[in-house]
Structure formats: C-alpha cells, structure tokens
Write a protein that holds these residues in place. Sequence first.
Motif, mmCIF file in Angstrom:
data_model
loop_
_atom_site.group_PDB
_atom_site.id
_atom_site.type_symbol
_atom_site.label_atom_id
_atom_site.label_comp_id
_atom_site.label_asym_id
_atom_site.label_seq_id
_atom_site.Cartn_x
_atom_site.Cartn_y
_atom_site.Cartn_z
ATOM 1 N N ARG A 1 13.788 -5.155 0.071
ATOM 2 C CA ARG A 1 12.352 -4.514 0.279
ATOM 3 C C ARG A 1 11.400 -5.849 -0.073
ATOM 4 O O ARG A 1 11.681 -6.492 -1.031
ATOM 5 C CB ARG A 1 12.091 -3.463 -0.770
ATOM 6 C CG ARG A 1 10.585 -3.180 -0.832
ATOM 7 C CD ARG A 1 10.206 -1.906 -1.174
ATOM 8 N NE ARG A 1 9.391 -1.089 -0.681
ATOM 9 C CZ ARG A 1 8.297 -1.469 -0.001
ATOM 10 N NH1 ARG A 1 8.264 -2.721 0.200
ATOM 11 N NH2 ARG A 1 7.561 -0.778 0.566
ATOM 12 N N PHE A 2 10.214 -5.805 0.465
ATOM 13 C CA PHE A 2 9.356 -7.212 0.123
ATOM 14 C C PHE A 2 8.097 -6.449 -0.038
ATOM 15 O O PHE A 2 7.587 -5.687 0.832
ATOM 16 C CB PHE A 2 9.612 -8.210 1.511
ATOM 17 C CG PHE A 2 10.681 -8.688 1.770
ATOM 18 C CD1 PHE A 2 11.001 -9.863 1.021
ATOM 19 C CD2 PHE A 2 11.643 -7.963 2.780
ATOM 20 C CE1 PHE A 2 12.402 -10.390 1.540
ATOM 21 C CE2 PHE A 2 12.974 -8.559 3.194
ATOM 22 C CZ PHE A 2 13.155 -9.726 2.617
ATOM 23 N N ALA A 3 7.239 -7.024 -0.849
ATOM 24 C CA ALA A 3 5.941 -6.695 -1.013
ATOM 25 C C ALA A 3 5.040 -7.250 -0.071
ATOM 26 O O ALA A 3 4.158 -6.633 0.539
ATOM 27 C CB ALA A 3 5.572 -6.811 -2.569
ATOM 28 N N LEU A 4 5.222 -8.733 0.200
ATOM 29 C CA LEU A 4 4.361 -9.595 0.898
ATOM 30 C C LEU A 4 5.210 -10.189 2.099
ATOM 31 O O LEU A 4 6.388 -10.615 1.960
ATOM 32 C CB LEU A 4 3.752 -10.619 0.213
ATOM 33 C CG LEU A 4 2.961 -10.279 -1.043
ATOM 34 C CD1 LEU A 4 2.447 -11.470 -1.880
ATOM 35 C CD2 LEU A 4 1.845 -9.434 -0.550
ATOM 36 N N LEU A 5 4.392 -10.173 3.096
ATOM 37 C CA LEU A 5 5.089 -10.808 4.462
ATOM 38 C C LEU A 5 5.207 -12.402 4.183
ATOM 39 O O LEU A 5 6.302 -12.834 4.495
ATOM 40 C CB LEU A 5 4.092 -10.914 5.500
ATOM 41 C CG LEU A 5 3.989 -9.684 6.355
ATOM 42 C CD1 LEU A 5 2.866 -9.928 7.568
ATOM 43 C CD2 LEU A 5 5.505 -9.312 7.024
ATOM 44 N N GLU A 6 4.728 -12.992 3.303
ATOM 45 C CA GLU A 6 4.900 -14.385 2.953
ATOM 46 C C GLU A 6 6.074 -14.447 2.150
ATOM 47 O O GLU A 6 6.836 -15.555 2.585
ATOM 48 C CB GLU A 6 3.801 -14.874 1.827
ATOM 49 C CG GLU A 6 2.503 -14.972 2.332
ATOM 50 C CD GLU A 6 1.521 -13.714 2.747
ATOM 51 O OE1 GLU A 6 0.277 -13.856 2.850
ATOM 52 O OE2 GLU A 6 2.031 -12.763 2.385
ATOM 53 N N TYR B 1 0.625 -1.008 0.028
ATOM 54 C CA TYR B 1 -0.084 0.157 0.090
ATOM 55 C C TYR B 1 0.918 1.143 0.109
ATOM 56 O O TYR B 1 2.031 1.249 0.472
ATOM 57 C CB TYR B 1 -0.987 0.168 1.311
ATOM 58 C CG TYR B 1 -2.022 -1.286 1.021
ATOM 59 C CD1 TYR B 1 -2.749 -1.451 0.275
ATOM 60 C CD2 TYR B 1 -1.793 -2.365 2.106
ATOM 61 C CE1 TYR B 1 -3.642 -2.239 0.068
ATOM 62 C CE2 TYR B 1 -2.472 -3.245 1.815
ATOM 63 C CZ TYR B 1 -3.426 -3.326 1.063
ATOM 64 O OH TYR B 1 -4.305 -4.386 1.043
ATOM 65 N N PRO B 2 0.182 2.188 -0.683
ATOM 66 C CA PRO B 2 1.198 3.698 -0.773
ATOM 67 C C PRO B 2 1.948 4.030 0.587
ATOM 68 O O PRO B 2 3.027 4.467 0.587
ATOM 69 C CB PRO B 2 0.126 4.619 -1.281
ATOM 70 C CG PRO B 2 -0.779 3.714 -1.931
ATOM 71 C CD PRO B 2 -0.859 2.352 -1.202
ATOM 72 N N HIS B 3 1.004 3.899 1.798
ATOM 73 C CA HIS B 3 1.836 4.339 2.904
ATOM 74 C C HIS B 3 2.934 3.501 3.478
ATOM 75 O O HIS B 3 3.705 3.753 4.275
ATOM 76 C CB HIS B 3 0.656 4.538 4.097
ATOM 77 C CG HIS B 3 0.034 3.167 4.462
ATOM 78 N ND1 HIS B 3 -1.054 2.690 3.834
ATOM 79 C CD2 HIS B 3 0.225 2.430 5.596
ATOM 80 C CE1 HIS B 3 -1.328 1.656 4.342
ATOM 81 N NE2 HIS B 3 -0.622 1.402 5.294
ATOM 82 N N GLU B 4 2.857 2.084 2.933
ATOM 83 C CA GLU B 4 3.970 1.285 3.477
ATOM 84 C C GLU B 4 5.385 1.226 2.380
ATOM 85 O O GLU B 4 6.166 0.616 2.670
ATOM 86 C CB GLU B 4 3.487 -0.157 3.258
ATOM 87 C CG GLU B 4 2.120 -0.496 4.199
ATOM 88 C CD GLU B 4 1.641 -1.809 3.871
ATOM 89 O OE1 GLU B 4 1.412 -2.504 5.133
ATOM 90 O OE2 GLU B 4 1.243 -2.106 2.989
ATOM 91 N N LEU B 5 4.988 2.019 1.365
ATOM 92 C CA LEU B 5 6.119 2.152 0.254
ATOM 93 C C LEU B 5 7.289 3.207 0.742
ATOM 94 O O LEU B 5 8.268 3.372 -0.020
ATOM 95 C CB LEU B 5 5.656 2.418 -0.988
ATOM 96 C CG LEU B 5 4.730 1.242 -1.397
ATOM 97 C CD1 LEU B 5 4.206 1.448 -3.122
ATOM 98 C CD2 LEU B 5 5.418 -0.178 -1.641
ATOM 99 N N THR B 6 6.857 4.043 1.793
ATOM 100 C CA THR B 6 7.829 5.322 1.970
ATOM 101 C C THR B 6 9.041 4.932 2.967
ATOM 102 O O THR B 6 9.905 6.019 3.026
ATOM 103 C CB THR B 6 7.033 6.337 2.265
ATOM 104 O OG1 THR B 6 6.092 5.994 3.519
ATOM 105 C CG2 THR B 6 6.008 6.856 1.248
#
Length: 130
Positions: free
Chosen positions: A67-72, A18-23
């Motif tokens: 950097r990871f997109a998903l916790l998985e 999500y955008p707020h997680e990308l910063t």
Amino acid sequence: MNQIFIEDIQAAAQVGIYPHELTGSQPVSITLRLGISGRAARSDRIEDTIDYGELVARLREILDQRRFALLEHLADSLAGVIFDEFRPSWLTLSVHKPDILEGVGRVGVMIERNYEEHVARAGFPLQQAA
C-alpha cells in the motif's frame, strides 16, 4: 543508445491518502523507458536484455502486495525494484491515476534516473550496470 519501452501498463494499486482511496485498489497506468546495452541486438538472446513480460509481472506483484500513500513513493519504489532486479543503465518511469479530478484526464508523477543515481540514493557501493 538502445532502449526498451513499455507503455500504458494497466494495474490496480492501493494508493492514496483520502478516505475513499483507503478502502481498496484503484486503477493506475505505468509507462517505462529503460536504457539497455546493445548485446541482445547482436546475440538475439533474451539473457542479454530485460524480459519485459517478467518485468511487468514483477511490477504487478509489487502493487498487489503493498500500500502506498503517495504516487511519488509508489513510483520511487518501482524504480528501485527495476534497478535492483533488472539493472537498466537508466530509466524513465511515469505513473498516473486516470480520471481522479473532474475535467482532468490524468494526474501522475515521472521519475528519470540513471543507475549511478539509484546506487548513490540507496547508499550501495557503485557496481557497473549489466
């Protein structure tokens, strides 16, 4: 069956879609259970077990670098490094992000895998776990 457990490792990770997680980074908590041989219990030598200080430092190093997109994917990547570098016979690894959903304490993933499963997934020839 002998095991090492390390609970609630606090770290910062660049994870999310999500955008707020990308910063930037956000807090994660990691819990591990690792199957080990009984050699260290008999020998009293660190060389015969997994140095958990070294393991925790290595996990934090990975989280600082990637950097990871998903916790998985984050959990699977950490599990791979643990198997490749520390060679437990099996592991249970959970990682969660605290307080990310209103009214929910934790959201996370858990991986349970043995060394043979890791080797098969990675496509390596099977070698005996240390």
